[in-house]
Enzyme design. Structure first.
Site, PDB file in Angstrom:
ATOM      1  N   LYS A 245       0.868  -1.180   0.000  1.00 55.54           N
ATOM      2  CA  LYS A 245       0.000   0.000   0.000  1.00 55.54           C
ATOM      3  C   LYS A 245       0.899   1.222   0.000  1.00 55.54           C
ATOM      4  O   LYS A 245       1.592   1.492   0.987  1.00 55.54           O
ATOM      5  CB  LYS A 245      -0.901   0.001   1.237  1.00 55.54           C
ATOM      6  CG  LYS A 245      -1.698   1.282   1.384  1.00 55.54           C
ATOM      7  CD  LYS A 245      -2.628   1.264   2.577  1.00 55.54           C
ATOM      8  CE  LYS A 245      -3.184   2.652   2.843  1.00 55.54           C
ATOM      9  NZ  LYS A 245      -4.096   2.686   3.995  1.00 55.54           N
TER      10      LYS A 245
ATOM     11  N   GLY B  31      -8.998   8.544   9.455  1.00 56.04           N
ATOM     12  CA  GLY B  31      -9.377   8.570  10.860  1.00 56.04           C
ATOM     13  C   GLY B  31     -10.435   9.598  11.215  1.00 56.04           C
ATOM     14  O   GLY B  31     -10.763   9.754  12.385  1.00 56.04           O
TER      15      GLY B  31
ATOM     16  N   ALA C 251     -10.122   4.840   3.860  1.00 57.66           N
ATOM     17  CA  ALA C 251     -10.040   5.983   4.783  1.00 57.66           C
ATOM     18  C   ALA C 251     -11.339   6.773   4.903  1.00 57.66           C
ATOM     19  O   ALA C 251     -12.020   7.044   3.925  1.00 57.66           O
ATOM     20  CB  ALA C 251      -8.916   6.946   4.413  1.00 57.66           C
TER      21      ALA C 251
ATOM     22  N   ASN D  43     -10.049   0.905   9.217  1.00 60.03           N
ATOM     23  CA  ASN D  43      -9.195   0.680  10.373  1.00 60.03           C
ATOM     24  C   ASN D  43      -9.783   1.372  11.591  1.00 60.03           C
ATOM     25  O   ASN D  43     -10.327   0.742  12.472  1.00 60.03           O
ATOM     26  CB  ASN D  43      -7.766   1.158  10.084  1.00 60.03           C
ATOM     27  CG  ASN D  43      -6.804   0.807  11.202  1.00 60.03           C
ATOM     28  OD1 ASN D  43      -7.184   0.487  12.316  1.00 60.03           O
ATOM     29  ND2 ASN D  43      -5.528   0.838  10.932  1.00 60.03           N
ATOM     30  N   SER D  44      -9.761   2.713  11.595  1.00 61.45           N
ATOM     31  CA  SER D  44     -10.236   3.452  12.769  1.00 61.45           C
ATOM     32  C   SER D  44     -11.660   3.078  13.143  1.00 61.45           C
ATOM     33  O   SER D  44     -11.980   2.949  14.326  1.00 61.45           O
ATOM     34  CB  SER D  44     -10.178   4.958  12.504  1.00 61.45           C
ATOM     35  OG  SER D  44      -8.862   5.348  12.215  1.00 61.45           O
TER      36      SER D  44
END
Lengths: 257, 70
Positions: free
Chosen positions: A98, A159, A185, A207-208
């Site tokens: 990535k 995030g 994201a 992710n977050s």
């Protein structure tokens, strides 16, 4: 069978999970298992004798069916990202990388010029390059032309949990692209992931949204279900929108229209 | 006994016995080296070469692992 194809790899899961920001590695590993993700991102970090237990390679490798996708986070130039990719491949044995080059920690927006250059070099070297980019259709096309395995435009800032703020541009990228488009994201809720999949994204990376959830493993499962539902809906074909009402029931029984 | 050498390990000074190999360094640090990438002066040292690659005074050594990231 409907699978995600990246290079010569195929994945039945269309949810890619990041491993950052979890409260501890036990919770992270539980979330990875619960997500059913087969592609999982990791970052390179300097070895620290005091924090040797932070090493994730062993624990992640022990989960069956996991392929690692290291990122180049921390790189602020193409040269640094290429160097990070070489080191990461040495460690992971995975061809996935990535490419993530964000020079400004305030907004973490990806540098399009350095990202393009790193992606061009790494694709030529045989990496399966997954560049993290702003939702820019022109850049996405250029990255496709130099041999990237996918493009990963952001839904909103890393995030931030602002969701699919870039959906107009994402639609153009999806329409124009011949390689998988993966939203990376900014997602906060499973419904946003489902929406991205209904739009025609081939996968989403979160992710977050999972790591910062009240219960990360359960949220990981919720994302997996939403991604699967969104994909199913996309494949089924959404109905056309209409500017006016279209009756679903006969209107002639009692009424006098 | 000959003089100890000093390398720059992840940017910090690290003294080592002379004639130390990359493998020796990993042992001193308590790492089995399995999940650690080793870079000496910008060149990756593969696992099969670690026991024979001798470190020199002033070498820049980076040890990297995988940690959480998105």
């Amino acid at each position: 069978m409907d699978v995600l194809k990246l290079g010569s790899y195929t994945f039945s899961s269309r949810l890619i999970l990041g491993t950052g920001k979890f409260s501890n590695s036990r919770v992270m590993l539980e979330a990875v298992r619960a997500s059913g993700a087969q592609l999982v991102t990791v970052a390179l970090r300097r070895f620290n004798r005091q924090q040797a237990e932070d090493d994730l390679f062993g624990p992640l490798s022990s989960i069956e069916g996991i392929t690692l996708m290291p990122n180049t986070s921390g790189a602020s130039t193409a040269a640094e990202a290429v160097r990070a990719a070489h080191i990461a491949r040495e460690l992971s044995g995975s061809p996935f990388i990535k490419v993530e080059i964000h020079p400004n920690p305030q907004h973490l927006m990806p540098d399009p010029i350095e990202t393009f250059e790193a992606a061009r070099i790494l694709a030529k070297e045989g990496f399966l390059v997954m560049p993290y980019i702003a939702a820019d259709p022109v850049l996405a096309k250029r990255l496709e032309e130099v041999g990237c395995a996918s493009v990963m435009p952001l839904g909103s800032a890393i995030g931030s949990g602002q969701g699919l703020a870039t959906s107009e541009m994402l639609n153009i990228i999806i329409r124009e692209s011949t390689i998988p488009v993966i939203v990376d994201a900014g997602l906060r809720s499973p419904s946003e992931a489902a929406h991205a999949m209904e739009m025609g994204c081939e996968a989403v990376l979160v992710n977050s949204a999972v790591a910062a959830a009240g219960n990360p493993p359960v949220m990981a499962e919720a994302f997996a279900e939403a991604v699967a539902a969104g994909r199913k809906a996309f494949m089924a074909g959404l109905m056309e929108k209409s500017g006016s009402a279209v009756a679903t029931s006969p209107l002639t029984f009692l009424g006098t229209y | 006994m000959s003089q100890r050498i000093t390398i720059a390990l992840n940017g910090e000074e690290q003294p080592l016995p002379p004639d130390s190999s990359v493998g020796d360094l990993l042992s001193i640090l308590g790492s089995d080296g399995k999940s650690v990438a080793v870079v000496v002066n910008d060149a990756i040292i593969r696992p099969e070469n670690r026991s024979t690659h001798q470190l020199q005074q002033g070498d820049r050594v980076e040890l990297l692992i995988f940690a959480g990231g998105g």
